[in-house]
Write an enzyme that holds these catalytic residues in place. Sequence first.
Site, PDB file in Angstrom:
ATOM      1  N   GLU A 265       0.837  -1.197   0.000  1.00 17.44           N
ATOM      2  CA  GLU A 265       0.000   0.000   0.000  1.00 17.44           C
ATOM      3  C   GLU A 265       0.871   1.246   0.000  1.00 17.44           C
ATOM      4  O   GLU A 265       1.927   1.259   0.648  1.00 17.44           O
ATOM      5  CB  GLU A 265      -0.922   0.000   1.231  1.00 17.44           C
ATOM      6  CG  GLU A 265      -1.941  -1.122   1.207  1.00 17.44           C
ATOM      7  CD  GLU A 265      -2.940  -1.057   2.365  1.00 17.44           C
ATOM      8  OE1 GLU A 265      -2.870  -0.092   3.163  1.00 17.44           O
ATOM      9  OE2 GLU A 265      -3.794  -1.945   2.459  1.00 17.44           O
ATOM     10  N   HIS A 283      -8.269   1.140   1.694  1.00 15.68           N
ATOM     11  CA  HIS A 283      -8.077   1.036   3.143  1.00 15.68           C
ATOM     12  C   HIS A 283      -9.010   1.987   3.897  1.00 15.68           C
ATOM     13  O   HIS A 283      -8.575   2.852   4.660  1.00 15.68           O
ATOM     14  CB  HIS A 283      -6.622   1.309   3.513  1.00 15.68           C
ATOM     15  CG  HIS A 283      -6.192   0.604   4.772  1.00 15.68           C
ATOM     16  ND1 HIS A 283      -4.974   0.032   4.933  1.00 15.68           N
ATOM     17  CD2 HIS A 283      -6.848   0.370   5.942  1.00 15.68           C
ATOM     18  CE1 HIS A 283      -4.863  -0.508   6.140  1.00 15.68           C
ATOM     19  NE2 HIS A 283      -6.005  -0.318   6.766  1.00 15.68           N
TER      20      HIS A 283
END
Length: 532
Positions: A265, A283
Amino acid sequence: MTQKPKVLVSDALSETAVQIFRDRGIDVTFDPSLGKDKDKLLSVIGEYDGLAIRSATKVTEKVLEAATKLKVVARAGIGVDNVDIPAASKKGVIVMNTPFGNSITTAEHAIAMMFAVARQIPEASTSTHSGKWEKNRFMGVELFNKTLGVIGAGNIGSIVIERALGLHMKVVAYDPFLSEERADKLGVEKVELDELLRRADFITLHVPLTEKTRNILSAEAIAGMKPGVRIINCARGGLVDEDALALALKEGRVAGAAFDVFAEEPAVNSPLFNLPNVVVTPHLGASTTEAQENVALQVAEQMSDYLLTGAVQNALNMPSVTAEEAKIMGPWVKLAGHLGAFAGQLTDEPIRAVNILYNGEVAEMNTAALNAAAVAGILKAHNPEVNMVSAPVIAKDRGIALSTTTQEKSGVFDSYMKLTVATDKRERSIAGTVYSDGKPRFIQIKGITIDAEIGAHMLYTTNEDVPGIIGALGQTMGENGVNIANFTLGRSQKNGDAIALLYVDEPVPAPVIGKLKATGLFEQIRPLVFEV
């Protein structure tokens, strides 16, 4: 006049939370852009007693070195990957988080993702926005009467279970720490992982990322799933082999997936991108107005309490004890954690009960804090995010019965602690004390008397009391370059049960463990790790 404590808020926090600092008499500086400016943060951090952050501010060793007055760092949220906790501990800086403020929000996001992938809502929305009316293309499935497999039945997982049961789904759960009693209370069927994979129509993950859970849904696990399964991950990236899942989606063995977290990420080129019936979000598990407000208010209250009264809540690197107690209890808190860590690393099945015996002077101390340290040590073996504050709550949620026994001095030691862990299969006990030099020691394992110094890396073995054990251990370690700092032996009786506990300089490599097992001399060989 006593100077007001000064707090810096370097990330976005609600105005209501900032006002709490002001109302409590804290001198607060609110500069939400400062966390992204490393040089400016370094130039001003030395003025502050407290630092309130979210995820943008990176509290590195360099920042901590510059923070000459800093007493506490508090993260509005659970994740503290952006804080160098070992460096903070060395500097005497408490690190706090807010572990339960976003549980409902994350659980609701998992449920929302399950609905989205069941009815292909994102794709249908995009199609309709583009002027198409593809009613026959988007044939979904009901959640009603489907089987949901929940991997991880902790705080968030239990909320998901409650919501799923409200949708009249059948729920099976896999969690090594889930007791039968807790499963009954939740209304779920406790199963092993392979059975969950075989039976579940939907699978949702709610476990931390550890070496044991990394790729828990591996290519092999995915191959063992029920055809047409749908997978939801709103927990941690790295729990699922994304390449293997992408292949299974392309081949039609998996009907859909919904992911909020990714192995890397920010995710920009995940193998799951641009596949049909794959829902992805950036997220967003904790991203609701309510959750962000809750953790912000909680962090402001916690920091104010500590700076004004010395009360410690949700600390990851310090026991929740008063300032007066901390000096006396520090070594005992460390011992309690070591006892728990030993038991936790050796126990693979669900724990149903923990008893801690306090003998002598330690029985007069704050045993609640010692209990929390011991339970945290046990649970950290499977969940490194556990701290002394969250451990009792998690243990209770998982149906682990905690009891304590206190007694006046007996035996050769002025004071000692004995931890006993019970599962459906066995009981395991370990005892320890603190010597006059302030160092914790193990003094008994399995009822066998020992005197063992505790190191960061250790090796524990059990065997029948026969000749050759010392030679096998010493020779194997020496031939493979493993240096033994301390070597402790003990036995119940001649030709009975025997144990060895080795304190080594570095972790014992897996091939060396394999060579020891190949001797056939040992019943059990376990490498252990302790936070010393």
